[in-house]
Design a protein around this motif. Structure first.
Motif, mmCIF file in Angstrom:
data_model
loop_
_atom_site.group_PDB
_atom_site.id
_atom_site.type_symbol
_atom_site.label_atom_id
_atom_site.label_comp_id
_atom_site.label_asym_id
_atom_site.label_seq_id
_atom_site.Cartn_x
_atom_site.Cartn_y
_atom_site.Cartn_z
ATOM 1 N N PRO A 163 0.798 -1.227 0.000
ATOM 2 C CA PRO A 163 0.000 0.000 0.000
ATOM 3 C C PRO A 163 0.835 1.283 0.000
ATOM 4 C CG PRO A 163 -0.994 -1.601 1.458
ATOM 5 C CD PRO A 163 0.313 -2.191 1.009
ATOM 6 N N ILE A 164 1.927 1.314 0.772
ATOM 7 C CA ILE A 164 2.734 2.538 0.824
ATOM 8 C C ILE A 164 3.382 2.809 -0.536
ATOM 9 C CG2 ILE A 164 4.849 1.409 1.612
ATOM 10 C CD1 ILE A 164 3.496 4.892 2.665
ATOM 11 N N TRP A 212 -7.743 8.324 -3.301
ATOM 12 C CA TRP A 212 -6.726 8.556 -2.274
ATOM 13 C C TRP A 212 -7.179 8.027 -0.923
ATOM 14 C CZ3 TRP A 212 -1.797 10.272 -2.793
ATOM 15 C CH2 TRP A 212 -1.436 10.780 -4.050
ATOM 16 N N ARG A 213 -8.472 8.126 -0.615
ATOM 17 C CA ARG A 213 -8.980 7.602 0.660
ATOM 18 C C ARG A 213 -8.728 6.113 0.752
ATOM 19 N NH1 ARG A 213 -13.063 10.115 3.066
ATOM 20 N NH2 ARG A 213 -11.858 11.894 2.288
ATOM 21 N N GLU A 214 -8.970 5.406 -0.336
ATOM 22 C CA GLU A 214 -8.737 3.970 -0.339
ATOM 23 C C GLU A 214 -7.256 3.643 -0.179
ATOM 24 O OE1 GLU A 214 -9.483 0.046 -3.210
ATOM 25 O OE2 GLU A 214 -10.423 1.975 -3.685
ATOM 26 N N LEU A 215 -6.393 4.429 -0.828
ATOM 27 C CA LEU A 215 -4.950 4.210 -0.690
ATOM 28 C C LEU A 215 -4.516 4.348 0.767
ATOM 29 C CD1 LEU A 215 -3.591 6.212 -3.779
ATOM 30 C CD2 LEU A 215 -3.574 3.723 -3.490
ATOM 31 N N PHE A 216 -5.000 5.380 1.419
ATOM 32 C CA PHE A 216 -4.591 5.626 2.808
ATOM 33 C C PHE A 216 -5.243 4.631 3.767
ATOM 34 C CE2 PHE A 216 -2.551 9.265 1.199
ATOM 35 C CZ PHE A 216 -1.739 9.783 2.187
ATOM 36 N N ASP A 217 -6.482 4.257 3.507
ATOM 37 C CA ASP A 217 -7.123 3.243 4.351
ATOM 38 C C ASP A 217 -6.382 1.918 4.254
ATOM 39 O OD1 ASP A 217 -9.026 4.998 5.251
ATOM 40 O OD2 ASP A 217 -10.613 4.301 3.899
ATOM 41 N N ASP A 218 -5.984 1.550 3.027
ATOM 42 C CA ASP A 218 -5.242 0.307 2.844
ATOM 43 C C ASP A 218 -3.884 0.365 3.554
ATOM 44 O OD1 ASP A 218 -7.303 -0.683 1.333
ATOM 45 O OD2 ASP A 218 -6.312 -0.393 -0.609
ATOM 46 N N ALA A 219 -3.235 1.520 3.471
ATOM 47 C CA ALA A 219 -1.935 1.673 4.133
ATOM 48 C C ALA A 219 -2.087 1.567 5.647
ATOM 49 C CB ALA A 219 -1.305 3.008 3.750
ATOM 50 N N ALA A 220 -3.145 2.162 6.185
ATOM 51 C CA ALA A 220 -3.388 2.084 7.623
ATOM 52 C C ALA A 220 -3.652 0.639 8.046
ATOM 53 C CB ALA A 220 -4.566 2.976 8.012
ATOM 54 N N ALA A 221 -4.452 -0.060 7.254
ATOM 55 C CA ALA A 221 -4.774 -1.453 7.576
ATOM 56 C C ALA A 221 -3.536 -2.350 7.515
ATOM 57 C CB ALA A 221 -5.841 -1.974 6.615
ATOM 58 N N ALA A 222 -2.603 -1.996 6.648
ATOM 59 C CA ALA A 222 -1.381 -2.790 6.500
ATOM 60 C C ALA A 222 -0.309 -2.414 7.515
ATOM 61 C CB ALA A 222 -0.825 -2.631 5.085
ATOM 62 N N GLY A 223 -0.586 -1.410 8.346
ATOM 63 C CA GLY A 223 0.402 -0.960 9.329
ATOM 64 C C GLY A 223 1.473 -0.072 8.745
ATOM 65 N N ASP A 224 1.195 0.519 7.570
ATOM 66 C CA ASP A 224 2.181 1.379 6.911
ATOM 67 C C ASP A 224 2.105 2.832 7.368
ATOM 68 O OD1 ASP A 224 3.175 -0.709 5.457
ATOM 69 O OD2 ASP A 224 2.059 -0.257 3.626
ATOM 70 N N LEU A 225 1.115 3.182 8.183
ATOM 71 C CA LEU A 225 0.988 4.547 8.680
ATOM 72 C C LEU A 225 1.301 4.601 10.170
ATOM 73 C CD1 LEU A 225 -2.311 5.909 7.045
ATOM 74 C CD2 LEU A 225 0.003 5.858 6.113
ATOM 75 N N HIS A 226 1.877 5.711 10.575
ATOM 76 C CA HIS A 226 2.127 5.916 12.004
ATOM 77 C C HIS A 226 0.790 5.863 12.737
ATOM 78 C CE1 HIS A 226 3.293 7.844 15.760
ATOM 79 N NE2 HIS A 226 4.544 7.621 15.423
ATOM 80 N N ASN A 236 8.536 9.257 4.741
ATOM 81 C CA ASN A 236 9.041 9.406 6.100
ATOM 82 C C ASN A 236 7.990 9.971 7.040
ATOM 83 O OD1 ASN A 236 11.533 8.366 5.432
ATOM 84 N ND2 ASN A 236 12.481 10.343 5.074
ATOM 85 N N GLY A 237 7.159 10.868 6.520
ATOM 86 C CA GLY A 237 6.120 11.455 7.366
ATOM 87 C C GLY A 237 5.035 10.473 7.752
ATOM 88 N N LEU A 238 4.751 9.518 6.871
ATOM 89 C CA LEU A 238 3.705 8.550 7.146
ATOM 90 C C LEU A 238 4.209 7.332 7.903
ATOM 91 C CD1 LEU A 238 1.865 8.421 3.673
ATOM 92 C CD2 LEU A 238 1.243 9.775 5.694
ATOM 93 N N SER A 239 5.506 7.067 7.820
ATOM 94 C CA SER A 239 6.077 5.816 8.322
ATOM 95 C C SER A 239 5.821 5.608 9.812
ATOM 96 C CB SER A 239 7.579 5.795 8.061
ATOM 97 O OG SER A 239 8.165 4.672 8.690
ATOM 98 N N PRO A 240 5.438 4.397 10.188
ATOM 99 C CA PRO A 240 5.266 4.085 11.620
ATOM 100 C C PRO A 240 6.619 3.978 12.326
ATOM 101 C CG PRO A 240 4.956 2.119 10.306
ATOM 102 C CD PRO A 240 5.072 3.266 9.333
ATOM 103 N N ASP A 241 7.724 3.961 11.573
ATOM 104 C CA ASP A 241 9.060 3.772 12.155
ATOM 105 C C ASP A 241 9.805 5.080 12.338
ATOM 106 O OD1 ASP A 241 8.728 0.996 12.108
ATOM 107 O OD2 ASP A 241 9.342 0.925 10.004
ATOM 108 N N ARG A 242 9.173 6.219 12.044
ATOM 109 C CA ARG A 242 9.888 7.485 12.151
ATOM 110 C C ARG A 242 10.211 7.778 13.619
ATOM 111 N NH1 ARG A 242 4.490 9.649 11.375
ATOM 112 N NH2 ARG A 242 3.963 11.144 13.011
ATOM 113 N N GLY A 243 11.292 8.501 13.841
ATOM 114 C CA GLY A 243 11.739 8.747 15.208
ATOM 115 C C GLY A 243 10.866 9.681 15.966
#
Length: 214
Positions: free
Chosen positions: A99-100, A150-164, A207-214
């Protein structure tokens, strides 16, 4: 602003024949998109549109009852064309694309279409807040349809754990698309290549969306 090609706008009448009249109408639309993208709603003059289209100004009224009817068609076509391009590019991706990565592809496609490919997209994005509300009905419908992609793209990314986890997908989506649209207001080749713009946008958004950002 960089001079772009002006591809044919999506035609509401898919059965329209490729006649001389249809080609003239398209030439008027292309010219109007060019002027509107550069000079805005207030600065768009039918005389300049006619000059670019190689016509006499009164000839425009044979195809469009008024200046606003012409502008409205360009505005709708800009978003419709952008939506079609992003939809087609995403559809061509392998089914297992993360998704990301789909978001990154959408970012690049949006920027290149807006800044390099289509005067229609630039005109629609830059003038969305300038034209009278009564002229925005079709454009707003296309905006909503494009937003759902775009809503679907972001929802899918959230579901996959790709968003902070602290990010709200809808707010994040609106901020990202808003930033992409704003590029039409400031970018020129003197500020760097389009490739640089795409790379910087993708890096910041990833980097802004990543769940791994510092």
């Amino acid at each position: 602003m960089v001079k772009k090609t002006a591809p044919a706008a999506p035609n509401a009448d898919e059965g329209a024949a490729d006649t001389k009249s249809a080609r003239t109408r398209q030439r008027i639309l292309d010219a109007a998109a060019n002027v509107l993208s550069r000079k805005g709603y207030a600065g768009t003059r039918l005389s300049e549109v006619a000059d670019i289209a190689d016509l006499q100004t009164p000839a425009i009224y044979y195809y469009f009852p008024s200046r606003d009817d012409l502008v409205e068609e360009v505005m709708w076509s800009g978003i419709a064309g952008l939506k079609e391009e992003v939809t087609a590019v995403l559809a061509d991706l392998p089914a297992d694309t993360p998704p990301i990565e789909r978001i990154m592809v959408a970012v690049e496609t949006h920027l290149r279409h807006e800044l390099e490919v289509s005067d229609y997209a630039t005109a629609s994005i830059r003038n969305s807040g300038q034209i009278p509300e009564k002229m925005r009905t079709r454009q707003k419908e296309e905006d909503s349809a494009y937003g759902r992609i775009w809503r679907e793209l972001f929802d899918d990314a959230a579901a996959a754990g790709d968003l902070h986890p602290e990010l709200h997908p809808v707010i994040a989506q609106m901020l990202v698309v808003g930033a992409l649209n704003w590029a039409a207001e400031w970018w020129s080749r003197s500020r760097g290549s389009l490739d640089d713009v795409v790379r910087n946008a993708q890096l910041m958004i990833r980097n802004g969306l990543s769940p791994d950002r510092g």
